[in-house]
Design a protein around this motif. Sequence first.
Motif, PDB file in Angstrom:
ATOM      1  N   ASP A 125      35.013  32.567  44.016  1.00  0.00           N
ATOM      2  CA  ASP A 125      35.399  31.174  43.808  1.00  0.00           C
ATOM      3  C   ASP A 125      35.802  30.925  42.357  1.00  0.00           C
ATOM      4  OD1 ASP A 125      32.625  31.619  43.212  1.00  0.00           O
ATOM      5  OD2 ASP A 125      32.373  29.448  43.002  1.00  0.00           O
ATOM      6  N   GLN A 126      35.444  31.858  41.451  1.00  0.00           N
ATOM      7  CA  GLN A 126      35.823  31.739  40.047  1.00  0.00           C
ATOM      8  C   GLN A 126      37.184  32.359  39.753  1.00  0.00           C
ATOM      9  OE1 GLN A 126      32.389  33.470  37.884  1.00  0.00           O
ATOM     10  NE2 GLN A 126      32.047  31.402  37.115  1.00  0.00           N
ATOM     11  N   LEU A 127      37.885  32.810  40.782  1.00  0.00           N
ATOM     12  CA  LEU A 127      39.181  33.453  40.568  1.00  0.00           C
ATOM     13  C   LEU A 127      40.128  32.628  39.696  1.00  0.00           C
ATOM     14  CD1 LEU A 127      41.229  35.701  41.125  1.00  0.00           C
ATOM     15  CD2 LEU A 127      41.748  34.586  43.317  1.00  0.00           C
ATOM     16  N   PRO A 128      40.229  31.306  39.858  1.00  0.00           N
ATOM     17  CA  PRO A 128      41.126  30.547  38.975  1.00  0.00           C
ATOM     18  C   PRO A 128      40.804  30.693  37.492  1.00  0.00           C
ATOM     19  CG  PRO A 128      40.536  29.222  40.880  1.00  0.00           C
ATOM     20  CD  PRO A 128      39.665  30.446  40.925  1.00  0.00           C
ATOM     21  N   GLU A 129      39.522  30.874  37.144  1.00  0.00           N
ATOM     22  CA  GLU A 129      39.168  31.077  35.735  1.00  0.00           C
ATOM     23  C   GLU A 129      39.709  32.412  35.231  1.00  0.00           C
ATOM     24  OE1 GLU A 129      38.023  29.073  33.668  1.00  0.00           O
ATOM     25  OE2 GLU A 129      36.985  27.504  34.776  1.00  0.00           O
ATOM     26  N   TYR A 130      39.660  33.430  36.070  1.00  0.00           N
ATOM     27  CA  TYR A 130      40.186  34.738  35.692  1.00  0.00           C
ATOM     28  C   TYR A 130      41.708  34.682  35.534  1.00  0.00           C
ATOM     29  CZ  TYR A 130      35.612  36.778  36.685  1.00  0.00           C
ATOM     30  OH  TYR A 130      34.277  37.098  36.656  1.00  0.00           O
ATOM     31  N   GLU A 131      42.341  33.951  36.419  1.00  0.00           N
ATOM     32  CA  GLU A 131      43.798  33.831  36.337  1.00  0.00           C
ATOM     33  C   GLU A 131      44.204  33.073  35.072  1.00  0.00           C
ATOM     34  OE1 GLU A 131      45.052  33.891  41.035  1.00  0.00           O
ATOM     35  OE2 GLU A 131      44.264  32.011  40.204  1.00  0.00           O
ATOM     36  N   ARG A 132      43.465  32.019  34.728  1.00  0.00           N
ATOM     37  CA  ARG A 132      43.772  31.291  33.493  1.00  0.00           C
ATOM     38  C   ARG A 132      43.529  32.172  32.271  1.00  0.00           C
ATOM     39  NH1 ARG A 132      44.960  26.613  31.243  1.00  0.00           N
ATOM     40  NH2 ARG A 132      45.332  25.699  33.297  1.00  0.00           N
ATOM     41  N   LEU A 133      42.471  32.965  32.296  1.00  0.00           N
ATOM     42  CA  LEU A 133      42.209  33.859  31.174  1.00  0.00           C
ATOM     43  C   LEU A 133      43.316  34.901  31.039  1.00  0.00           C
ATOM     44  CD1 LEU A 133      40.339  34.699  28.872  1.00  0.00           C
ATOM     45  CD2 LEU A 133      39.039  36.083  30.513  1.00  0.00           C
ATOM     46  N   ALA A 134      43.838  35.387  32.153  1.00  0.00           N
ATOM     47  CA  ALA A 134      44.959  36.332  32.094  1.00  0.00           C
ATOM     48  C   ALA A 134      46.168  35.697  31.414  1.00  0.00           C
ATOM     49  CB  ALA A 134      45.323  36.800  33.505  1.00  0.00           C
ATOM     50  N   ARG A 135      46.465  34.457  31.768  1.00  0.00           N
ATOM     51  CA  ARG A 135      47.579  33.764  31.122  1.00  0.00           C
ATOM     52  C   ARG A 135      47.328  33.613  29.626  1.00  0.00           C
ATOM     53  NH1 ARG A 135      49.534  28.833  29.423  1.00  0.00           N
ATOM     54  NH2 ARG A 135      51.685  28.322  30.073  1.00  0.00           N
ATOM     55  N   TYR A 136      46.094  33.309  29.251  1.00  0.00           N
ATOM     56  CA  TYR A 136      45.749  33.141  27.837  1.00  0.00           C
ATOM     57  C   TYR A 136      45.941  34.454  27.076  1.00  0.00           C
ATOM     58  CZ  TYR A 136      43.112  31.424  23.789  1.00  0.00           C
ATOM     59  OH  TYR A 136      42.730  31.031  22.530  1.00  0.00           O
ATOM     60  N   MET A 137      45.537  35.570  27.690  1.00  0.00           N
ATOM     61  CA  MET A 137      45.689  36.862  27.035  1.00  0.00           C
ATOM     62  C   MET A 137      47.155  37.230  26.882  1.00  0.00           C
ATOM     63  SD  MET A 137      42.492  38.954  28.764  1.00  0.00           S
ATOM     64  CE  MET A 137      42.944  40.524  28.004  1.00  0.00           C
ATOM     65  N   VAL A 138      47.972  36.909  27.877  1.00  0.00           N
ATOM     66  CA  VAL A 138      49.409  37.147  27.744  1.00  0.00           C
ATOM     67  C   VAL A 138      49.975  36.323  26.598  1.00  0.00           C
ATOM     68  CG1 VAL A 138      51.655  36.822  28.861  1.00  0.00           C
ATOM     69  CG2 VAL A 138      49.761  37.826  30.147  1.00  0.00           C
ATOM     70  N   ALA A 139      49.566  35.058  26.513  1.00  0.00           N
ATOM     71  CA  ALA A 139      50.077  34.193  25.452  1.00  0.00           C
ATOM     72  C   ALA A 139      49.755  34.756  24.071  1.00  0.00           C
ATOM     73  CB  ALA A 139      49.497  32.788  25.604  1.00  0.00           C
ATOM     74  N   ARG A 140      48.562  35.299  23.908  1.00  0.00           N
ATOM     75  CA  ARG A 140      48.152  35.790  22.590  1.00  0.00           C
ATOM     76  C   ARG A 140      48.730  37.163  22.277  1.00  0.00           C
ATOM     77  NH1 ARG A 140      43.345  32.502  20.300  1.00  0.00           N
ATOM     78  NH2 ARG A 140      43.941  33.617  18.418  1.00  0.00           N
ATOM     79  N   TYR A 141      48.952  38.010  23.291  1.00  0.00           N
ATOM     80  CA  TYR A 141      49.192  39.422  22.974  1.00  0.00           C
ATOM     81  C   TYR A 141      50.442  40.050  23.589  1.00  0.00           C
ATOM     82  CZ  TYR A 141      44.474  38.651  21.388  1.00  0.00           C
ATOM     83  OH  TYR A 141      43.384  38.125  20.746  1.00  0.00           O
ATOM     84  N   ALA A 142      51.195  39.321  24.389  1.00  0.00           N
ATOM     85  CA  ALA A 142      52.387  39.928  24.986  1.00  0.00           C
ATOM     86  C   ALA A 142      53.448  40.266  23.947  1.00  0.00           C
ATOM     87  CB  ALA A 142      52.980  39.018  26.059  1.00  0.00           C
ATOM     88  N   ALA A 143      53.408  39.629  22.783  1.00  0.00           N
ATOM     89  CA  ALA A 143      54.388  39.925  21.744  1.00  0.00           C
ATOM     90  C   ALA A 143      54.044  41.171  20.941  1.00  0.00           C
ATOM     91  CB  ALA A 143      54.532  38.726  20.800  1.00  0.00           C
ATOM     92  N   TYR A 144      53.010  41.896  21.376  1.00  0.00           N
ATOM     93  CA  TYR A 144      52.621  43.166  20.777  1.00  0.00           C
ATOM     94  C   TYR A 144      52.855  44.296  21.793  1.00  0.00           C
ATOM     95  CZ  TYR A 144      50.089  40.255  17.382  1.00  0.00           C
ATOM     96  OH  TYR A 144      49.758  39.329  16.435  1.00  0.00           O
ATOM     97  N   PRO A 145      52.849  45.550  21.356  1.00  0.00           N
ATOM     98  CA  PRO A 145      52.977  46.660  22.315  1.00  0.00           C
ATOM     99  C   PRO A 145      51.728  46.735  23.189  1.00  0.00           C
ATOM    100  CG  PRO A 145      53.432  47.387  20.052  1.00  0.00           C
ATOM    101  CD  PRO A 145      52.820  46.025  19.965  1.00  0.00           C
ATOM    102  N   MET A 146      51.879  46.463  24.483  1.00  0.00           N
ATOM    103  CA  MET A 146      50.725  46.326  25.365  1.00  0.00           C
ATOM    104  C   MET A 146      50.935  47.061  26.682  1.00  0.00           C
ATOM    105  SD  MET A 146      48.763  44.352  23.546  1.00  0.00           S
ATOM    106  CE  MET A 146      47.461  43.980  24.705  1.00  0.00           C
ATOM    107  N   VAL A 147      49.804  47.375  27.340  1.00  0.00           N
ATOM    108  CA  VAL A 147      49.732  47.694  28.756  1.00  0.00           C
ATOM    109  C   VAL A 147      48.571  46.875  29.299  1.00  0.00           C
ATOM    110  CG1 VAL A 147      49.186  49.459  30.474  1.00  0.00           C
ATOM    111  CG2 VAL A 147      50.694  50.024  28.566  1.00  0.00           C
ATOM    112  N   TRP A 148      48.797  46.175  30.412  1.00  0.00           N
ATOM    113  CA  TRP A 148      47.742  45.336  30.994  1.00  0.00           C
ATOM    114  C   TRP A 148      46.952  46.169  32.005  1.00  0.00           C
ATOM    115  CZ3 TRP A 148      47.918  41.585  27.757  1.00  0.00           C
ATOM    116  CH2 TRP A 148      49.112  40.995  27.357  1.00  0.00           C
ATOM    117  N   LEU A 149      45.788  46.669  31.605  1.00  0.00           N
ATOM    118  CA  LEU A 149      44.918  47.382  32.543  1.00  0.00           C
ATOM    119  C   LEU A 149      44.108  46.417  33.410  1.00  0.00           C
ATOM    120  CD1 LEU A 149      43.484  50.392  30.474  1.00  0.00           C
ATOM    121  CD2 LEU A 149      45.565  50.254  31.839  1.00  0.00           C
ATOM    122  N   THR A 150      44.064  45.170  33.021  1.00  0.00           N
ATOM    123  CA  THR A 150      43.469  44.058  33.784  1.00  0.00           C
ATOM    124  C   THR A 150      41.951  44.137  33.854  1.00  0.00           C
ATOM    125  OG1 THR A 150      45.492  43.949  35.115  1.00  0.00           O
ATOM    126  CG2 THR A 150      43.571  42.688  35.905  1.00  0.00           C
TER     127      THR A 150
END
Length: 583
Positions: free
Chosen positions: A275-300
């Motif tokens: 039931d907490q899945l929406p919190e995980y999805e929001r955190l994923a978006r937050y991590m993309v916002a902070r770090y997608a402009a760097y060389p990344m691989v999303w291991l999730t």
Amino acid sequence: MSLHRRRHASAAAIAVLITLAVGLNTPANAAGSGLAGAAPSAPQGPTLSAQTWQAVEFTLHSTVSYQDPYRDVDLTATFSGPNGQRLTMPGFWDGGDTWRVRFAPPTPGRWQLTTTSTDATNAGLDNHHGTVLARRYTGDLAIYQHGFLRTSANGRYLTYADGTPFFWLGDNEQSNLTGQTRLNESNDPRFSSQFKGIVDTRVKQGFNVIWNETFANNGGNSNEGGPDWIDGTFHTLNPQFWDNIDQRIGYIAGKGVVDAITMGTGVSLTDATKDQLPEYERLARYMVARYAAYPMVWLTAQEFDQPGNCAECWEQVAQVFADTDPYLHPTSLHNYPIFAGGGVEPRDQSWYGLVTLQEGHNTVDGVADYWLKQYQQTPTRPVVEAEANYEGIDVFWENNAIVQNWQTRESAWKARVGGVAGNDYGAAGVWWTCWNAQDPDGNCQSFGSTPWNEGLFLPGATQMGYLKSFFTSLPWWQLAPAPTAITWADTAPTDTQLAFASTTPDRSRTVVYYPHRLDAGQPYTGTLTDLTPGRYSMKWFDPRTGRYTAAGSFNITHAHATAQLPPEPSATDDWTLLVSRGA
């Protein structure tokens, strides 16, 4: 078996951002600053200079106060560039009234920024503009010369954005975004910072990927910026925790190293907690916002498919990483060991960019029944052996066996000739940072008490560099596992110590890996088959020292011919044979 990770705190300190930060409300643009009382017309923000693939940052200030800014409003920025290119980046809240947008221009030229927010009345966030003038990168780091990572067209390996093959050699440093790894302190006089000392040493040893974890989904974690959440996991986000991570990820990126990052362990999202899945999805978006402009691989998530976890929930979180990221960094999910009940692979999902496999620890698998099976699965995806035999760890669940250097080295070589696109190395005292032998952290005491500055120099790290130098001297991306290329004598092992080969399509290069004989038997003897005409030379490569020695030569005068391979120099050691056809 899997390793059980725990999170620990460190002394609090105020973090500073290391990427370029330029506010949209500079004095030169005060008329369009977006501050309270300013005209609501579209502000013309600053013009920033950048080099391709290098992060720059815009800062905005909200004119509306929110009870929970992390959740109450979303900021999005669209960057329009040369030849009609458009990249849409999420922005992120960074404390107080401050919001930020990060961007790495993929091509030179003029890029125009336009922001939107889910609160159109917020003049500080909505309908802002800015410009990035990008010129081509002039430095010597490959990740910025060639661009962020992609999956190759044939699905077998990773490339840079321009198609240049990327040879993945990773190091597992799972606690180095946390206070367990100290950013501003060291107990080794060779290094002023424990964190930087580890990163710098790994770069010198040839590693170009580092596996990191935030543990922000598991709770109870902190670094010099304080705890990840205030008043409990997913309650109130603490931006200073992330500011501290910014310094660390910025440092890694500044070395030209790719960051393979997870939220944390997969056990936090189960059928009972989905039931907490929406919190995980929001955190994923937050991590993309902070770090997608760097060389990344999303291991999730680490070990997302451990029995009892909600694997399909984690797949949805990974989907958010992939869908939100305009740079299309490869997205994956780290597997639980197959032999222990893991092995879920959403290969049919378009976002699934690579397999991040886990062989386990104190186990030595054969090639044909492990990595080769992964290579042969469809749809085709690059495979990275992400967790195999961390050197020197205490495998307490198997009578405290200590993983030996030869096990670590053998897993890496077998995986390579078995078709993987990359290897991750791990070392006691570094995969989970241990300050000293008395470090009370549970992972340090359970898996051995090797201090970080000893584990950093275990021989396997240097030997991974030898592996990299061997393969990068070849067209390694053309090599494919070749289980029928050699006919072995009846005395050769057929179990985990099976010798194995990979070849290029034209058979101009053949790499044969000979594991050492666990049964104290005779040296391997075999026949190389289906050769094409030409003169062939053979060289032994010693995986322990990185040295070559001549192993003879032969001529082939007709198609589909055979040639006898030499026995390895010593049956008690592992060896690699390189067979090359001349011009």
